[in-house]
Scaffold this motif. Structure first.
Motif, PDB file in Angstrom:
ATOM      1  N   LEU A   1       0.806  -1.221   0.000  1.00  0.00           N
ATOM      2  CA  LEU A   1       0.000   0.000   0.000  1.00  0.00           C
ATOM      3  C   LEU A   1       0.843   1.276   0.000  1.00  0.00           C
ATOM      4  O   LEU A   1       0.557   2.227  -0.716  1.00  0.00           O
ATOM      5  CB  LEU A   1      -0.919   0.016   1.233  1.00  0.00           C
ATOM      6  CG  LEU A   1      -2.160  -0.874   1.199  1.00  0.00           C
ATOM      7  CD1 LEU A   1      -2.821  -0.904   2.571  1.00  0.00           C
ATOM      8  CD2 LEU A   1      -3.159  -0.342   0.169  1.00  0.00           C
ATOM      9  N   TYR A   2       1.893   1.288   0.821  1.00  0.00           N
ATOM     10  CA  TYR A   2       2.625   2.534   1.072  1.00  0.00           C
ATOM     11  C   TYR A   2       4.037   2.543   0.492  1.00  0.00           C
ATOM     12  O   TYR A   2       4.721   3.568   0.566  1.00  0.00           O
ATOM     13  CB  TYR A   2       2.714   2.790   2.584  1.00  0.00           C
ATOM     14  CG  TYR A   2       1.380   2.828   3.273  1.00  0.00           C
ATOM     15  CD1 TYR A   2       0.505   3.899   3.097  1.00  0.00           C
ATOM     16  CD2 TYR A   2       0.972   1.778   4.099  1.00  0.00           C
ATOM     17  CE1 TYR A   2      -0.731   3.932   3.724  1.00  0.00           C
ATOM     18  CE2 TYR A   2      -0.264   1.794   4.736  1.00  0.00           C
ATOM     19  CZ  TYR A   2      -1.106   2.879   4.545  1.00  0.00           C
ATOM     20  OH  TYR A   2      -2.326   2.905   5.170  1.00  0.00           O
ATOM     21  N   GLY A   3       4.477   1.411  -0.067  1.00  0.00           N
ATOM     22  CA  GLY A   3       5.846   1.343  -0.559  1.00  0.00           C
ATOM     23  C   GLY A   3       6.833   1.094   0.563  1.00  0.00           C
ATOM     24  O   GLY A   3       6.449   0.729   1.673  1.00  0.00           O
ATOM     25  N   ILE A   4       8.102   1.309   0.269  1.00  0.00           N
ATOM     26  CA  ILE A   4       9.129   1.026   1.266  1.00  0.00           C
ATOM     27  C   ILE A   4       9.733   2.328   1.789  1.00  0.00           C
ATOM     28  O   ILE A   4       9.591   3.392   1.191  1.00  0.00           O
ATOM     29  CB  ILE A   4      10.242   0.111   0.706  1.00  0.00           C
ATOM     30  CG1 ILE A   4      10.954   0.781  -0.470  1.00  0.00           C
ATOM     31  CG2 ILE A   4       9.679  -1.252   0.337  1.00  0.00           C
ATOM     32  CD1 ILE A   4      12.207   0.054  -0.918  1.00  0.00           C
ATOM     33  N   THR A   5      10.411   2.204   2.924  1.00  0.00           N
ATOM     34  CA  THR A   5      11.101   3.334   3.551  1.00  0.00           C
ATOM     35  C   THR A   5      12.604   3.095   3.482  1.00  0.00           C
ATOM     36  O   THR A   5      13.057   2.046   3.004  1.00  0.00           O
ATOM     37  CB  THR A   5      10.708   3.443   5.035  1.00  0.00           C
ATOM     38  OG1 THR A   5      11.288   2.333   5.738  1.00  0.00           O
ATOM     39  CG2 THR A   5       9.202   3.407   5.220  1.00  0.00           C
ATOM     40  N   GLU A   6      13.363   4.063   3.992  1.00  0.00           N
ATOM     41  CA  GLU A   6      14.824   3.870   4.049  1.00  0.00           C
ATOM     42  C   GLU A   6      15.223   2.804   5.046  1.00  0.00           C
ATOM     43  O   GLU A   6      16.383   2.385   5.081  1.00  0.00           O
ATOM     44  CB  GLU A   6      15.512   5.197   4.405  1.00  0.00           C
ATOM     45  CG  GLU A   6      15.315   5.680   5.829  1.00  0.00           C
ATOM     46  CD  GLU A   6      14.094   6.577   6.009  1.00  0.00           C
ATOM     47  OE1 GLU A   6      14.121   7.414   6.936  1.00  0.00           O
ATOM     48  OE2 GLU A   6      13.124   6.433   5.237  1.00  0.00           O
TER      49      GLU A   6
END
Length: 198
Positions: free
Chosen positions: A180-185
């Motif tokens: 839903l939100y993609g990935i983060t660092e």
């Protein structure tokens, strides 16, 4: 239930550190290691065991007891390092950093598993070490509590992934949140589930 004890440590002489890691499997967050030295093996802390066999509450209580009487060091390998190298090399790096963080001259190092880091001290790999050696089991508790605390702090920044609960592991809700939100660092881009989603 059989608990780890000082049998392995007592076969050796000198200053002996137990080392264990936590966080090899998650999709997000660093891998964390701890090194623990009981300078006085006559001090008995009831209930020390492999951190995976303990409740979060028990781990917290034991963490406070361990860190109040033992020498300990913490080592971490970042997500960037996991992405740049691989999880095995990053784990070894975190173990080495935990040993360096101890700031002690050691005679022997007991490491959980069969992939020890290369360090200047004598090392013995102990398969299922966190169920046998109390020093390794204590290290597993210190590493787990430290990493869980970090993931709770990261949860505040990124509540949609529910890291407070799943600690970055690839639970169904975590994978759905990535979709839903993609990935983060803080996500491990070279881990298969994330490669498939991105």
């Amino acid at each position: 239930m059989a608990y780890p004890d000082f049998t392995l440590e007592n076969k050796l002489s000198g200053v002996i550190a137990g080392v264990d890691e936590v966080g090899r499997g998650p999709l997000a967050g660093p891998v964390m290691s701890a090194a623990v030295v009981f300078t006085d093996r006559n001090i008995i802390i009831e209930g020390i065991n492999d951190s995976k066999k303990l409740t979060a509450k028990n781990r917290r209580v034991l963490y406070e007891k361990i860190t109040s009487v033992a020498k300990f060091g913490i080592g971490m390998a970042s997500v960037e390092e996991i992405n740049s190298y691989n999880i095995l090399q990053a784990t070894k790096l975190s173990m080495k950093r935990a040993l360096m963080d101890l700031g002690l001259e050691l005679d022997y190092v007991l490491v959980d598993g069969n992939q020890p880091p290369k360090v200047k001290w004598q090392v013995e790999s102990v398969v299922n070490g966190d169920s046998l050696s109390i020093s390794i089991a204590a290290a597993s508790i210190v590493a787990k509590v430290t990493r869980d605390q970090l993931m709770q702090e990261l949860h505040i920044q990124y509540p949609q992934y529910n890291w407070y609960k799943n600690k970055g592991y690839g639970t169904k809700e975590h994978i759905e949140a990535i979709s839903l939100y993609g990935i983060t660092e803080h996500h491990r881009k070279n881990f298969a589930p994330i490669l498939k989603l991105c």
